[in-house]
Enzyme design. Structure first.
Site, PDB file in Angstrom:
ATOM      1  N   ASP A   1      -2.336  -3.725  -0.006  1.00 13.47           N
ATOM      2  CA  ASP A   1      -1.238  -3.505  -0.951  1.00 13.47           C
ATOM      3  C   ASP A   1      -1.379  -4.499  -2.104  1.00 13.47           C
ATOM      4  OD1 ASP A   1       1.373  -2.763  -2.080  1.00 13.47           O
ATOM      5  OD2 ASP A   1       1.738  -1.876  -0.106  1.00 13.47           O
TER       6      ASP A   1
ATOM      7  N   HIS B   1      -0.356   0.584  -5.742  1.00 14.02           N
ATOM      8  CA  HIS B   1      -0.260  -0.532  -4.782  1.00 14.02           C
ATOM      9  C   HIS B   1      -1.631  -1.176  -4.537  1.00 14.02           C
ATOM     10  CE1 HIS B   1       3.960  -0.358  -3.686  1.00 14.02           C
ATOM     11  NE2 HIS B   1       3.896   0.946  -3.549  1.00 14.02           N
TER      12      HIS B   1
ATOM     13  N   GLU C   1       4.007   5.875  -4.981  1.00 15.61           N
ATOM     14  CA  GLU C   1       4.446   4.995  -6.067  1.00 15.61           C
ATOM     15  C   GLU C   1       3.302   4.572  -6.990  1.00 15.61           C
ATOM     16  OE1 GLU C   1       8.305   2.930  -4.033  1.00 15.61           O
ATOM     17  OE2 GLU C   1       6.419   1.921  -3.613  1.00 15.61           O
TER      18      GLU C   1
ATOM     19  N   ASP D   1      13.124  -1.749   7.819  1.00 14.08           N
ATOM     20  CA  ASP D   1      13.257  -2.954   6.982  1.00 14.08           C
ATOM     21  C   ASP D   1      14.637  -2.989   6.331  1.00 14.08           C
ATOM     22  OD1 ASP D   1      12.514  -0.723   5.408  1.00 14.08           O
ATOM     23  OD2 ASP D   1      11.662  -1.984   3.823  1.00 14.08           O
TER      24      ASP D   1
ATOM     25  N   THR E   1       7.383  -5.359   5.058  1.00 19.00           N
ATOM     26  CA  THR E   1       7.672  -6.755   5.388  1.00 19.00           C
ATOM     27  C   THR E   1       7.858  -7.685   4.179  1.00 19.00           C
ATOM     28  OG1 THR E   1       5.310  -7.156   5.620  1.00 19.00           O
ATOM     29  CG2 THR E   1       6.519  -6.580   7.629  1.00 19.00           C
TER      30      THR E   1
HETATM   31  C1  TNX Z   1       8.614   1.919  -0.563  1.00 23.24           C
HETATM   32  S1  TNX Z   1       7.560   3.769   1.592  1.00 23.24           S
HETATM   33  C2  TNX Z   1       7.267   1.729  -0.361  1.00 23.24           C
HETATM   34  C3  TNX Z   1       6.772   0.406   0.091  1.00 23.24           C
HETATM   35  C4  TNX Z   1       7.894  -0.601   0.148  1.00 23.24           C
HETATM   36  C5  TNX Z   1       9.111   0.044   0.779  1.00 23.24           C
HETATM   37  C6  TNX Z   1      10.250  -0.891   1.015  1.00 23.24           C
HETATM   38  C7  TNX Z   1       6.414   3.713   0.607  1.00 23.24           C
HETATM   39  C8  TNX Z   1       5.454   4.765   0.777  1.00 23.24           C
HETATM   40  N1  TNX Z   1       6.367   2.761  -0.347  1.00 23.24           N
HETATM   41  O1  TNX Z   1       5.725  -0.029  -0.739  1.00 23.24           O
HETATM   42  O2  TNX Z   1       7.468  -1.695   0.893  1.00 23.24           O
HETATM   43  O3  TNX Z   1       9.552   1.097  -0.054  1.00 23.24           O
HETATM   44  O4  TNX Z   1      11.248  -0.297   1.778  1.00 23.24           O
END
Ligand code: TNX
Length: 554
Positions: free
Chosen positions: A207, A280, A344, A437, A486
């Site tokens: 990430d 990411h 994302e 989380d 986390t």
């Molecule tokens: C979204 S769930 C993200 C993560 C973050 C998370 C925090 C997902 C596919 N991407 O990168 O850690 O929310 O809740």
């Protein structure tokens, strides 16, 4: 026996902490999580003695693992070494484990405990292993302690259990990028999944804030990408951000990764690695800036969120890089799935990047969303050529799904519904039910979390099969997974506090058919199992389990 269990349950509630949710114990409270399909209590008890043999119908590597798991459970508190043998015959007081195609479900089993013997039947060794997990939960919590207790007697209630999972995919995820956990803690996490009959560990390994898997051909990934210079203090949305000024990082060597894969395998758990792309990916860009759209330099992320710099979809070097990474990943992980992330990914660099724009034109793509689909499809065909399948977060639907992709639906269940309608496999992991989380109780007085509110009762109430789908479409829903990101979870203790017992509710949702789920009954069984979690030194959450907001605003 019914009365004994009832009494044990009541005593357990009596001695447990005052913070515990009030529950009444139903008469049939046999404390097994996830609840079995059917169970009938019979008269008497089975006692493990020196005469016991574990007799397996066909002793191969896998059945041996299942049988030895039982032998070890007995050995820990009693010191008795129960032999595991192949065959069909043995004296009174033995355990018979038989592979039997009459059991239709691949992971199902039947368990008959009588005062004279125990008979386990399953189609596969996995089914035998799950029967052992049921036996484990019926044995006293002392079996968890790994030290001999003088004079202990291990007995089981006579009963008949017929059991099988509702879903083939029952998983827990763990992000080790934002914070890392020692190998021993990951094993403990895997133990908890196995005890509750889960079969998948989704390991989020790369990430923005850290690259955590050794890739021999690309040493910069762990030399540079595994370390960030500092970490944001407090919630990242509190601006301006304050930083701790301390370097943080580390990675898992391929040897450690193999150790974890083997450990999980010995508990019939498949490990799915996640290598994030094209978003990411700051840790990768910091290591190899040539695979970005702009020049850099880039820094491993020090705060949380979504970053604009992503892998360049126009450059061929990017695809060479990913293929080099995936070649080693595929060699390491024996399971059929590789998770390629896909979530994302902002498109603002791609919009300005001449190479990305050229790619859009050359490939006849409509826009940057289709460019992301082009990216994922290319990776999919590489992964498929190596005999594996991809999983991606639901953003991979935007711009068109890769032909064989399995979708992990996280932004609600909508992505999963759309994918199932397109005849793609789906794993349900929606934020509002499965994000462990998020806060599990009112935030006041709780350690800092990312936000949200997902109490145990809410997790438990999830039904992975959406009403909107037809029976035919529902077949594409493989199962359910809980996610543990986390950003705010930096220690093993806090990890356990957030993950458990909510992960046990995920386990029951994956195993027990919806029509048999009952939250009060689950809570009653949880109360009984708490002594076992104590014996295991598990720092599970002990506060309010009910969805009090629901009660407050019906
Ligand atoms: C979204 S769930 C993200 C993560 C973050 C998370 C925090 C997902 C596919 N991407 O990168 O850690 O929310 O809740």
């Amino acid at each position: 026996m019914k009365t004994n269990l009832l009494i044990t349950a009541i005593i357990m509630i009596f001695i447990s902490s005052c913070n515990v949710t009030n529950v009444t114990i139903p008469e049939n409270a046999m404390a097994i999580i996830p609840a079995p399909l059917s169970m009938t209590i019979q008269k008497g008890n089975f006692l493990f003695s020196e005469k016991c043999r574990i007799v397996v119908s066909a002793l191969d590597d896998d059945t041996k693992v299942a049988a030895e798991t039982l032998a070890l459970l007995i050995k820990n508190p009693t010191g008795m070494e129960i032999p595991v043998i192949e065959g069909t015959k043995a004296g009174r007081g033995s355990v018979f484990m038989t592979l039997d195609t009459a059991v239709k479900n691949n992971e199902g089993y039947t368990l008959r405990i009588t005062p004279k013997k125990i008979i386990v039947r399953a189609r596969t060794a996995a089914g035998l292993f799950y029967a052992v997990q049921t036996i484990r939960q019926l044995l006293p919590p002392d079996v968890e302690k790994e030290s001999v207790i003088e004079g202990i007697q291990l007995s089981l209630p006579a009963c008949d259990i017929v059991d099988e999972p509702a879903f083939t995919y029952r998983g827990m995820h763990l992000d080790v990028c934002r914070h890392m956990f020692p190998v021993e803690e990951i094993k403990k996490y895997i133990d908890m999944l196995a005890m509750h009959k889960m079969n998948t560990f989704h390991w989020h390994l790369t990430d923005d804030q850290g690259w955590r898997i050794e890739i021999k051909k690309l040493p910069e990934l762990t030399k540079t990408g595994a370390y960030r210079k500092e970490t944001v203090v407090g919630h990242a949305r509190n601006k301006p951000n304050i930083f701790d000024g301390e370097a943080y990082g580390g990675f898992y060597t391929q040897e450690q990764i193999r150790e974890i894969i083997d450990y999980a395998g010995s508990k019939f758990i498949t490990v799915i690695p996640e290598i994030e792309m094209p978003g990411h990916s700051l840790a990768a860009l910091a290591s190899y800036p040539d695979i970005a759209c702009t020049k850099g330099p880039f820094e491993v992320g020090t705060t949380w969120g979504v970053f604009s710099d992503v892998l360049c979809a126009g450059k061929e070097e990017t695809f060479t890089f990913i293929q080099d990474v995936l070649t080693e990943v595929i060699d390491l992980f024996p399971g059929k799935y590789i998770h390629i992330g896909g979530d994302e990914c902002p498109k603002i660099r791609w919009e300005k990047c001449p190479l990305c724009q050229k790619r859009i034109k050359d490939e006849g793509l409509a826009d940057e969303n289709e460019l992301q689909s082009y990216f994922i499809r290319r990776i999919e065909s590489f992964v498929t050529s190596k005999g594996k399948k991809i999983i991606g977060w639901d953003e991979i639907l935007e711009g068109g799904l890769a032909p064989e992709a399995t979708v992990m639906s996280w932004r609600g269940t909508e992505g999963g519904i759309a994918a199932a309608r397109q005849k793609h496999d789906v794993i349900m992991t929606p934020t509002s039910f499965a994000y462990l989380d998020y806060y599990q109780t009112e935030p006041a007085g709780q350690p800092l979390a990312i936000g949200g509110y997902v109490p145990l009762e809410k997790v438990y109430s999830f039904n992975p099969l959406p009403e909107e789908l037809t029976a035919e479409e529902r077949k594409y829903i493989l199962g359910v997974q809980g996610n543990v990101w986390t950003e705010y979870i930096s220690t093993p203790e806090y990890l356990e506090y957030m993950a458990f017992p909510r992960a046990f509710a995920i386990a029951e949702t994956g195993w027990t058919p919806d029509r048999l789920k009952d939250f009060d009954d689950f809570l009653a069984r949880l109360e009984v199992l708490k002594t076992r979690y104590e014996a295991l030194n598990l720092n599970y959450f002990k506060g309010e389990y009910r969805d009090t907001r629901k009660t407050a605003n019906p």
